[in-house]
Write a protein that holds these residues in place. Structure first.
Motif, PDB file in Angstrom:
ATOM      1  N   ARG A 170      -5.486   3.519   5.871  1.00 51.57           N
ATOM      2  CA  ARG A 170      -6.348   2.855   4.897  1.00 51.57           C
ATOM      3  C   ARG A 170      -7.791   2.933   5.387  1.00 51.57           C
TER       4      ARG A 170
ATOM      5  N   LEU B  60      -2.513   5.813  -5.682  1.00 53.85           N
ATOM      6  CA  LEU B  60      -3.681   5.915  -4.814  1.00 53.85           C
ATOM      7  C   LEU B  60      -4.579   7.102  -5.147  1.00 53.85           C
TER       8      LEU B  60
ATOM      9  N   TYR C 284       0.838  -1.203   0.000  1.00 56.54           N
ATOM     10  CA  TYR C 284       0.000   0.000   0.000  1.00 56.54           C
ATOM     11  C   TYR C 284       0.871   1.250   0.000  1.00 56.54           C
TER      12      TYR C 284
ATOM     13  N   VAL D 140      -9.990   3.149  -1.248  1.00 53.43           N
ATOM     14  CA  VAL D 140      -9.655   4.432  -1.862  1.00 53.43           C
ATOM     15  C   VAL D 140     -10.668   4.788  -2.943  1.00 53.43           C
TER      16      VAL D 140
ATOM     17  N   ILE E 193      -6.884  -1.222  -3.281  1.00 55.70           N
ATOM     18  CA  ILE E 193      -7.406   0.112  -3.611  1.00 55.70           C
ATOM     19  C   ILE E 193      -8.931   0.216  -3.506  1.00 55.70           C
TER      20      ILE E 193
END
Length: 443
Positions: A163, A78, A69, A134, A131
């Motif tokens: 996260r 990201l 990440y 996100v 992801i």
């Protein structure tokens, strides 16, 4: 066909038939520019170096390492994953973009490409675990959170420090969001909400530092809260049929105190926050489907071109070519529909796109899952035993086979999406005809 200097820009990646979009197989596209090609090349290199060699091990371990990440943040993956069809001004220049794409150049096709390249891994466990939060949460934070909360969360998430995950579904509330039972009660001093309840099937919940949670704050009102992982929050891993590395979790909230500053959007109007990102979420799932179908075609054709049965290659049998042709026609048609909708979304205002395209995007989401089910089924038939074996030559197709229902069920079930598409089409016609009192001038 020889590659001239003029046409070489339209060749990229695998030379196996149908493994790449037409714009990478020698066919010019009106949509792709140099910035798209730069992004495609940079993203492919990063995925092949940092994701594909390790995906099988991560699936077996049912876990993604923390540093992947952070690597994605450093590489500039990201923030663009969260941006959608354009880079917001408040994020532009503050966070890197892979491929050195300029923020002002970013469009819906950049969004398509960055997701498309990540999904070459095969299966959606790794992409969703990496992801998913996100992509599904940050657009809503951008549109609805207070400036202070938006700035703090954006910095923490896009730098790779924190996260987050979307926490909507409950044991007894899925597509019927109105049935949710997780409750948030304002404390007497007015400084916190006390949250109690459960969320289930929460993608990347095992990795999350924040839970973007829909709660019931009154008899008829729902409120979005960004709940930090703190006292009273507990998670446990759910073993799913596929997507083992997605970090799917069962989440318990037991008298969790959440500052009122962590309300996202208006109190009592939390569902509006969720709806604001529906179109992009459904597009995102369609992106996963079309690349998954291409992975199936690539690996099935590769295998059929080398495997011999009854004295000749598999691909020399008409019945195998028949299957491949049907796999390809569905995949190519899905690609074209996606590209058309991306262009239309880029060209219309947000209000016009919501009116005209929301139903089509819901239909696309359902259709993409149907296509992937058909394609992966025939890929397994062609691959035989290796398509049912974890690891080895058929590992990508085997993962997709396990994950395919995680395309057609989450994000709106196939049945609900198809019904919604017709209802939205009828509603759009009524509005255009002026039957609802909404001014025609909105278009």
């Amino acid at each position: 066909m020889a590659k001239s200097s003029a046409s070489s820009q339209w060749y990229h990646g695998s030379t196996i038939p149908f493994a790449e979009p037409a714009w990478s197989r020698g066919c010019p596209s009106p949509y792709l520019k140099d910035s798209h090609r730069k992004l495609r090349a940079a993203m492919r290199k990063w995925v092949e170096e940092n994701i594909i060699p390790y995906a099988s091990a991560w699936e077996e371990e049912e876990n993604l390492p923390t540093d992947i990440y952070q690597k994605a943040a450093k590489a500039g993956i990201l923030m663009p994953m969260a941006a959608g069809k354009s880079i917001p001004d408040v994020w532009a220049g503050r966070f890197p973009i892979i491929g050195d794409v300029k923020p002002e150049e970013w469009d819906g096709f950049h969004d398509f490409i960055i997701h498309d390249e990540l999904n070459r891994v095969g299966g959606i466990g790794v992409p969703n675990g990496l992801i998913g939060g996100v992509t599904l949460v940050m657009p809503a934070v951008l549109k609805n959170a207070s400036r202070e909360l938006r700035e703090r969360i954006s910095k923490e998430v896009f730098s790779g420090q924190k996260r987050l995950c979307l926490a909507i579904t409950e044991p007894d509330a899925g597509s019927d969001v109105a049935a949710l039972a997780t409750e948030a009660i304002l404390t007497p001093d007015g400084k916190h909400y006390k949250v109690n309840g459960q969320k289930k099937w929460i993608t990347s919940g095992m990795y999350a530092d924040y839970f973007f949670t829909l709660t019931k704050t009154s008899a008829d009102g729902m409120t979005m809260l960004l709940i930090p992982k703190s006292k009273g929050v507990s998670v446990r891993h759910m073993k799913m049929s596929g997507s083992a590395s997605a970090g799917t979790a069962f989440v318990d909230f037991d008298d969790v105190l959440v500052p009122v500053g962590n309300v996202v959007g208006e109190v009592g109007k939390g569902f509006k926050c969720i709806v604001s990102n529906f179109n992009h979420e459904r597009l995102f799932i369609s992106f996963q489907s079309v690349r998954g179908a291409r992975v199936c075609l690539e690996d099935a054709i590769s295998y059929a071109s080398s495997r011999e049965t009854f004295g000749k290659k598999l691909i020399e049998h008409p019945v195998i070519r028949f299957k491949l042709a049907h796999m390809a026609r569905e995949t190519e048609a899905l690609q074209s529909w996606i590209e058309t909708l991306i262009f239309q979304l880029d060209s219309l205002s947000a209000a016009d796109a919501e009116l005209i395209l929301a139903g089509q995007i819901a239909q696309l989401k359902a259709h993409s899952g149907i296509v992937l089910q058909n394609v992966v089924r025939d890929a397994i038939q062609i691959l035989g035993g290796i398509g049912l074996t974890r690891g080895g030559r058929g590992e990508r197709v085997e993962r997709i086979w396990r994950d395919v229902k995680a395309i057609s069920v989450p994000g709106g079930s196939e049945e609900i999406m198809l019904d919604l598409s017709v209802r939205r089409a009828v509603k759009a016609v009524e509005i255009l005809r002026g039957k609802t009192g909404v001014a025609k001038a909105m278009l």
